[in-house]
Design a protein around this motif. Structure first.
Motif, PDB file in Angstrom:
ATOM      1  N   ASP A   1      13.394   3.129  -4.485  1.00  0.00           N
ATOM      2  CA  ASP A   1      12.767   3.037  -5.803  1.00  0.00           C
ATOM      3  C   ASP A   1      11.256   3.213  -5.739  1.00  0.00           C
ATOM      4  O   ASP A   1      10.611   3.459  -6.767  1.00  0.00           O
ATOM      5  N   ASP A   2      10.678   3.055  -4.542  1.00  0.00           N
ATOM      6  CA  ASP A   2       9.232   3.156  -4.354  1.00  0.00           C
ATOM      7  C   ASP A   2       8.869   4.356  -3.489  1.00  0.00           C
ATOM      8  O   ASP A   2       7.854   4.357  -2.803  1.00  0.00           O
ATOM      9  N   LEU A   3       9.689   5.407  -3.556  1.00  0.00           N
ATOM     10  CA  LEU A   3       9.542   6.544  -2.647  1.00  0.00           C
ATOM     11  C   LEU A   3       9.668   7.844  -3.432  1.00  0.00           C
ATOM     12  O   LEU A   3      10.549   7.985  -4.276  1.00  0.00           O
ATOM     13  N   VAL A   4       8.767   8.807  -3.154  1.00  0.00           N
ATOM     14  CA  VAL A   4       8.787  10.108  -3.828  1.00  0.00           C
ATOM     15  C   VAL A   4       8.797  11.222  -2.784  1.00  0.00           C
ATOM     16  O   VAL A   4       7.812  11.406  -2.065  1.00  0.00           O
ATOM     17  N   PRO A   5       9.904  11.962  -2.655  1.00  0.00           N
ATOM     18  CA  PRO A   5       9.892  13.139  -1.773  1.00  0.00           C
ATOM     19  C   PRO A   5       8.933  14.190  -2.315  1.00  0.00           C
ATOM     20  O   PRO A   5       8.767  14.336  -3.523  1.00  0.00           O
ATOM     21  N   LEU A   6       8.284  14.926  -1.405  1.00  0.00           N
ATOM     22  CA  LEU A   6       7.317  15.943  -1.797  1.00  0.00           C
ATOM     23  C   LEU A   6       7.726  17.297  -1.262  1.00  0.00           C
ATOM     24  O   LEU A   6       8.409  17.386  -0.230  1.00  0.00           O
TER      25      LEU A   6
ATOM     26  N   GLY B   1       5.337   6.721  -0.240  1.00  0.00           N
ATOM     27  CA  GLY B   1       5.993   5.538  -0.768  1.00  0.00           C
ATOM     28  C   GLY B   1       5.183   4.279  -0.565  1.00  0.00           C
ATOM     29  O   GLY B   1       4.164   4.276   0.129  1.00  0.00           O
ATOM     30  N   VAL B   2       5.659   3.211  -1.185  1.00  0.00           N
ATOM     31  CA  VAL B   2       5.031   1.902  -1.062  1.00  0.00           C
ATOM     32  C   VAL B   2       5.681   1.168   0.099  1.00  0.00           C
ATOM     33  O   VAL B   2       6.890   0.911   0.088  1.00  0.00           O
TER      34      VAL B   2
ATOM     35  N   ASP C   1       0.833  -1.204   0.000  1.00  0.00           N
ATOM     36  CA  ASP C   1       0.000   0.000   0.000  1.00  0.00           C
ATOM     37  C   ASP C   1       0.871   1.258   0.000  1.00  0.00           C
ATOM     38  O   ASP C   1       2.048   1.226   0.387  1.00  0.00           O
ATOM     39  N   VAL C   2       0.271   2.375  -0.383  1.00  0.00           N
ATOM     40  CA  VAL C   2       0.948   3.665  -0.353  1.00  0.00           C
ATOM     41  C   VAL C   2       0.703   4.331   1.000  1.00  0.00           C
ATOM     42  O   VAL C   2      -0.434   4.348   1.491  1.00  0.00           O
ATOM     43  N   VAL C   3       1.763   4.884   1.590  1.00  0.00           N
ATOM     44  CA  VAL C   3       1.650   5.572   2.877  1.00  0.00           C
ATOM     45  C   VAL C   3       2.358   6.920   2.800  1.00  0.00           C
ATOM     46  O   VAL C   3       3.249   7.128   1.974  1.00  0.00           O
TER      47      VAL C   3
END
Length: 372
Positions: free
Chosen positions: A362-367, A330-331, A315-317
């Motif tokens: 690889d499953d993480l996006v900083p905002l 991220g996942v 899941d995305v958190v």
């Protein structure tokens, strides 16, 4: 002319969003003259070879007059009833107006589920791609007739920013009853117009509010949030008045321009960062925030201070700092029931089968920081 304005002026594919206040009048429904003026500007730009996706508010406003509603309804059931009546009127008006230029309109109604779910997201991409290839003008709106509070976008500005990335647009133009971003309420006088936003520092200390018409759900706050989202993903944005649509879609020399990030975010990373629904939160210490946001590293159990939500592995958190600001998404690689026994522990302290990243890089996006 700034790089953002040049990019919009020369774009081969644009998403144009128009607000309710620019198309409807309380008690009177659709203003056909204003709608025709918008279509005139869009058709003129399309004649120059640009593909246009139009995200249009106005369904609820268009349905109010036929239902004898003097003000925008506040309860969801009446909003949905007004939307069901107004959506037909709005689609008919656009079909007639674009028909003056022998242009075909295709209606696309979306709920957030259509972009939150990865499979639906890809289906929407294919639909837009085919409509544009066939020369049609996709007219997009939130599916207000069925959307519940749990699956609403919240406003069409956010929807427009998601659609802009989904269709790989070269630019996003947000049109409303406000001609630009100001450092205060322009109705009060003594305010300064912000002509360009290049970084977050240009937005510091600004006070932005809602539309004065009472018909919309967004206002300048939602436009700024949508512009930041799109610009961070590599899409230039212009905020302008609908009455200036011809200039906005011409040389883009009006309104406020948001300069785009130097590289375009991949569809998967954009979906993960801005479209996917979050199922919970992981609270991070300062060291983990630095590692994740500044150095783009994986999140390890040692840097987590708390867990909230009901999620499973995959899941995305949201990843949240001590100030309750979402700094990344991220996942997650573990179920929520597994994490309490792991958080705060270094990898060498954990069983071998649990020595993996809680959220892999690889499953993480900083905002860009936003309140959680």
């Amino acid at each position: 002319m700034s790089e953002a304005r040049r990019a919009i002026a020369s774009a081969k594919r644009l998403v144009v969003k128009v607000g309710s206040s620019a198309l409807t009048t309380a008690g009177s429904g659709l203003d056909i003259d204003r709608l025709d003026a918008l279509v005139d500007a869009i058709a003129e730009r399309m004649a120059r070879g640009t593909q246009i996706v139009l995200v249009s508010s106005g369904a609820i406003g268009a349905g109010m007059a036929p239902l004898s509603l003097s003000s925008r309804p506040k309860d969801l059931a009446t909003q949905q009833a007004a939307a069901s009546v107004g959506q037909l009127a709005l689609a008919h008006a656009y079909a007639n107006s674009f028909g003056r230029y022998s242009l075909t309109v295709g209606q696309v109604l979306l709920t957030s589920d259509d972009v939150v779910r990865r499979a639906h997201y890809r289906n929407a991409q294919r639909t837009f791609s085919r409509l544009l290839a066939l020369g049609a003008v996709p007219v997009v709106n939130e599916n207000d007739t069925v959307a519940t509070e749990e699956i609403r976008f919240g406003d069409n500005d956010r929807l427009a920013s998601l659609v802009a990335h989904l269709v790989a647009a070269d630019g996003l133009v947000l049109l409303s009853d406000v001609d630009a971003l100001y450092d205060g309420d322009p109705r009060s006088g003594g305010t300064r117009k912000i002509t360009e936003v290049r970084s977050e520092s240009d937005l510091e200390g600004l006070s932005v509010g809602r539309s004065s018409s009472g018909l919309g759900t967004g206002g300048m706050l939602s436009k700024v949030a949508a512009a930041r989202t799109a610009a961070a993903a590599g899409i230039p944005v212009l905020i302008a008045a609908a009455s200036d649509a011809r200039h906005a879609l011409g040389q883009a020399a009006v309104g406020t321009a948001f300069v785009q990030a130097p590289s375009r975010m991949s569809a998967r990373r954009f979906w993960l960062g801005y479209a996917a629904g979050s199922r919970g939160r992981l609270y991070l210490d300062d060291g983990a925030v630095t590692a994740v946001v500044r150095h783009r590293r994986s999140l390890l159990a040692a840097g987590i201070t708390g867990v909230d939500g009901d999620f499973q592995a995959g899941d995305v958190v949201d990843l949240v700092n001590h100030a309750q600001t979402v700094v990344a998404r991220g996942v997650v690689a573990f179920d929520v029931t597994e994490l309490p026994d792991l958080i705060g522990h270094s990898s060498h302290e954990l069983p071998e089968e649990q020595r993996r990243a809680v959220v892999h890089a690889d499953d993480l996006v900083p905002l860009r920081g936003r309140a959680s």
